[in-house]
Design an enzyme around this catalytic site. Sequence first.
Site, PDB file in Angstrom:
ATOM      1  N   ASN A   1       1.794  -6.372 -16.703  1.00  0.00           N
ATOM      2  CA  ASN A   1       2.158  -4.985 -16.406  1.00  0.00           C
ATOM      3  C   ASN A   1       2.001  -4.072 -17.615  1.00  0.00           C
ATOM      4  OD1 ASN A   1       3.385  -6.694 -14.343  1.00  0.00           O
ATOM      5  ND2 ASN A   1       4.413  -4.843 -13.652  1.00  0.00           N
TER       6      ASN A   1
ATOM      7  N   ARG B   1      10.327  -8.086 -14.767  1.00  0.00           N
ATOM      8  CA  ARG B   1       8.958  -7.798 -15.181  1.00  0.00           C
ATOM      9  C   ARG B   1       8.984  -7.528 -16.687  1.00  0.00           C
ATOM     10  NH1 ARG B   1       8.559  -9.134 -10.673  1.00  0.00           N
ATOM     11  NH2 ARG B   1       7.322  -8.245  -8.970  1.00  0.00           N
TER      12      ARG B   1
ATOM     13  N   ARG C   1       7.837 -12.194 -13.786  1.00  0.00           N
ATOM     14  CA  ARG C   1       6.498 -12.044 -14.356  1.00  0.00           C
ATOM     15  C   ARG C   1       6.671 -11.763 -15.846  1.00  0.00           C
ATOM     16  NH1 ARG C   1       2.187 -10.642 -11.600  1.00  0.00           N
ATOM     17  NH2 ARG C   1       2.779 -12.305 -10.186  1.00  0.00           N
TER      18      ARG C   1
ATOM     19  N   ASN D   1       6.542   4.925 -10.161  1.00  0.00           N
ATOM     20  CA  ASN D   1       7.435   5.229  -9.031  1.00  0.00           C
ATOM     21  C   ASN D   1       8.799   5.718  -9.507  1.00  0.00           C
ATOM     22  OD1 ASN D   1       5.640   4.612  -7.034  1.00  0.00           O
ATOM     23  ND2 ASN D   1       6.777   2.880  -6.214  1.00  0.00           N
ATOM     24  N   PHE D   2       9.417   4.959 -10.405  1.00  0.00           N
ATOM     25  CA  PHE D   2      10.756   5.291 -10.877  1.00  0.00           C
ATOM     26  C   PHE D   2      10.762   6.630 -11.613  1.00  0.00           C
ATOM     27  CE2 PHE D   2      12.711   0.708 -11.189  1.00  0.00           C
ATOM     28  CZ  PHE D   2      12.517   0.564  -9.822  1.00  0.00           C
TER      29      PHE D   2
ATOM     30  N   GLU E   1      -6.678 -13.495  -5.200  1.00  0.00           N
ATOM     31  CA  GLU E   1      -7.769 -14.470  -5.093  1.00  0.00           C
ATOM     32  C   GLU E   1      -9.101 -13.885  -5.544  1.00  0.00           C
ATOM     33  OE1 GLU E   1      -6.953 -17.323  -5.017  1.00  0.00           O
ATOM     34  OE2 GLU E   1      -5.912 -18.034  -3.216  1.00  0.00           O
ATOM     35  N   GLY E   2      -9.269 -12.570  -5.379  1.00  0.00           N
ATOM     36  CA  GLY E   2     -10.481 -11.939  -5.889  1.00  0.00           C
ATOM     37  C   GLY E   2     -10.590 -12.090  -7.394  1.00  0.00           C
ATOM     38  N   LYS E   3      -9.478 -11.869  -8.091  1.00  0.00           N
ATOM     39  CA  LYS E   3      -9.474 -12.012  -9.544  1.00  0.00           C
ATOM     40  C   LYS E   3      -9.600 -13.476  -9.972  1.00  0.00           C
ATOM     41  CE  LYS E   3      -8.800  -7.751 -11.160  1.00  0.00           C
ATOM     42  NZ  LYS E   3      -9.674  -7.099 -12.169  1.00  0.00           N
TER      43      LYS E   3
ATOM     44  N   TYR F   1      -6.513  -9.184  -3.819  1.00  0.00           N
ATOM     45  CA  TYR F   1      -6.519  -8.934  -5.262  1.00  0.00           C
ATOM     46  C   TYR F   1      -6.339 -10.232  -6.048  1.00  0.00           C
ATOM     47  CZ  TYR F   1      -5.328  -6.666  -9.703  1.00  0.00           C
ATOM     48  OH  TYR F   1      -5.290  -6.257 -11.020  1.00  0.00           O
TER      49      TYR F   1
END
Length: 310
Positions: free
Chosen positions: A173, A210, A276, A189-190, A146-148, A144
């Site tokens: 995010n 984040r 981030r 998730n949370f 390196e693809g981006k 993901y």
Amino acid sequence: MSKILVTGGAGFLGSHLCDRLVGDGHDVLCVDNYFTGSKRNIAHLMGNPMFELLRHDVTFPLYVEVDQIYNLACPASPSHYQHDPVQTTKTSVHGAINMLGLAKRVGARILQASTSEVYGDPQVNPQPEGYWGHVNPVGVRSCYDEGKRCAETLFFDYYRQHDVGIKVMRIFNTYGPRMLANDGRVVSNFIVQALRGEPITIFGDGQQTRSFCYVDDLIEGMVRFMESPHTFTGPVNVGNPADITMVELAESIIELTGTESQLVFKDLPSDDPKQRRPDISLARSELGWEPSVPLGPGLTRTIEYFKEAL
């Protein structure tokens, strides 16, 4: 009115973008292969004469006539993009080549939904667009990341070599209604664990940070960027500069859901970034954009969505 192609249009972000563009009076062609997208996300648009849906994989060429292209096609959560890492890289790279080729042929302006993952596990906080990143090129997240990064390279080479009108947006995010319950992202998730009365799983010590941007704010920034002057190509960060630790996020969600879930700590996954947070100075100055929805109200709306979805 413009004729606009949205790849990944049945996904979380794509479906909200389609809503916005149709609401603004544009003729929208939504393309998706439904790997992570869902017809349920755009079912309410199906009867609208300004909306069209096409099942298609962007790793194959597409021949349509459009004025603008929003290239959002790619699984974005680790559990999904690591499920088939080769196909993830193909989607980012071959998909970019195919959509850029289309933009070149028809003279369309094209926006690439890039990601904060291009910064890897950053050694600079917050991350400005001029930071080149700290990325593991051979790790489990590399398909993901390196693809981006390669997609960004292609976009700027098409701009320099063929004068294609590009916009490269680095998305941090984002959360809100229509997230998948099983996508492995921290907010969903949370919330799902809390609503089910299950323990909330935190990886590492929970002190990693984040920043979270509500989906409506993100879409507003995306549309403003597409409509900005041709000379402003980006890359530009779009996200919320206010950060929060994972423990603080979990505690907020427990309070908002009124559950009694406990926190459970597990080992941090490989290459998971410790921090981030975007520097959005460029988005503020060039687009007049910054997020307006605080985390509390945004989480409340998202929780209400998951109560219905579950």
